[in-house]
Design an enzyme around this catalytic site. Sequence first.
Site, short mmCIF file in Angstrom:
data_model
loop_
_atom_site.label_atom_id
_atom_site.label_comp_id
_atom_site.label_asym_id
_atom_site.label_seq_id
_atom_site.Cartn_x
_atom_site.Cartn_y
_atom_site.Cartn_z
N MET A 35 5.31 0.03 -5.44
CA MET A 35 5.07 0.53 -4.09
C MET A 35 5.90 1.78 -3.78
SD MET A 35 2.76 -1.51 -3.20
CE MET A 35 2.57 -1.33 -1.44
N ASN A 65 -3.08 3.14 -12.60
CA ASN A 65 -2.75 2.37 -11.41
C ASN A 65 -3.94 1.48 -11.05
OD1 ASN A 65 -1.26 1.66 -9.00
ND2 ASN A 65 -2.59 3.03 -7.84
N HIS A 124 -5.63 -0.04 -7.54
CA HIS A 124 -5.56 0.09 -6.09
C HIS A 124 -6.57 -0.88 -5.49
CE1 HIS A 124 -4.81 1.95 -2.26
NE2 HIS A 124 -6.11 2.00 -2.06
N ASP A 173 -3.52 7.89 -4.83
CA ASP A 173 -4.72 7.07 -5.10
C ASP A 173 -5.96 7.95 -5.32
OD1 ASP A 173 -3.18 4.72 -4.72
OD2 ASP A 173 -3.47 4.84 -2.57
C1 GRF Z 1 -2.24 -5.62 -5.99
O1 GRF Z 1 -3.14 -5.95 -4.96
C2 GRF Z 1 -2.50 -4.21 -6.44
O2 GRF Z 1 -3.83 -3.82 -6.33
C3 GRF Z 1 -1.66 -3.41 -5.50
O3 GRF Z 1 -0.51 -4.18 -5.27
C4 GRF Z 1 -0.80 -5.55 -5.49
C5 GRF Z 1 0.18 -6.05 -6.51
O4 GRF Z 1 0.11 -7.42 -6.72
N1 GRF Z 1 -1.41 -2.10 -6.04
P1 GRF Z 1 0.96 -8.08 -7.89
O5 GRF Z 1 2.43 -7.70 -7.66
O6 GRF Z 1 0.45 -7.58 -9.19
O7 GRF Z 1 0.75 -9.56 -7.71
#
Ligand code: GRF
Length: 227
Positions: free
Chosen positions: A99, A116, A118, A154
């Site tokens: 993030m 990535n 998204h 993105d």
């Molecule tokens: C997922 O929904 C992904 O698409 C987004 O962040 C979330 C991560 O989930 N970028 P996790 O940590 O892999 O469970």
Amino acid sequence: MSQSLTGKEKARLVVLISGGGSNLQSFIDACENKFLNAEIAAVISNKANVKGLERAANANIPNIVIDHRGFDSREEFDEELATLIESFNPHLVILAGFMRILTADFVARFLGKLINIHPSLLPAYPGLHTHQRAIDAGDNEAGATVHFVTPELDGGPSVLQARVPIKSNDSAEILASRVLTYEHQIYPQVAQWFCQGRLIMKEGIAILDGEFLGENGIIFGTTSEQK
Ligand code: GRF
């Protein structure tokens, strides 16, 4: 960074996380069950004590925390992070719920080797709160997109997109968990293509088996008619 892959050698992956790491787990599983001819050389998190780090430790994968709050600027953090990633000489760097907005310099260092996932049907809804935004807009489908990373948030070329229906009375949480199940399928699939040397990004376009992929990439999954 390592040379391009031909599909014969085992690929080295570095996975960046900030949280739960369920997508990371799908990569751990895909390496273990040999769906991916790859090993995860390191998992790096910008947050301590997250579940994803535990998942890495359980799989005996080196896991490292590099806390962005210890740096004076985004540039300094990204510089340190990039140097750390390069020390593992990866073929592919996977953002799995990482993030952080990345600087253009960081992206340039890993261009074509940085992917990535998204949780929206890109190019719709870049940024945050994607599921709520799709519900609020009255959309009848949502999903997730795996894409190459470019400096635009993105905004890099899509490779594979999973579509799921939005059902009446869906909350953002329910929709997110429906989408997440598909994320765990499409993300390792894209990595497999890359590791087999079948997927590249050239001049900002994703190319699979020599074919240019369109705006949404390849589409996988249900449609709104199957509600
Ligand atoms: C997922 O929904 C992904 O698409 C987004 O962040 C979330 C991560 O989930 N970028 P996790 O940590 O892999 O469970």
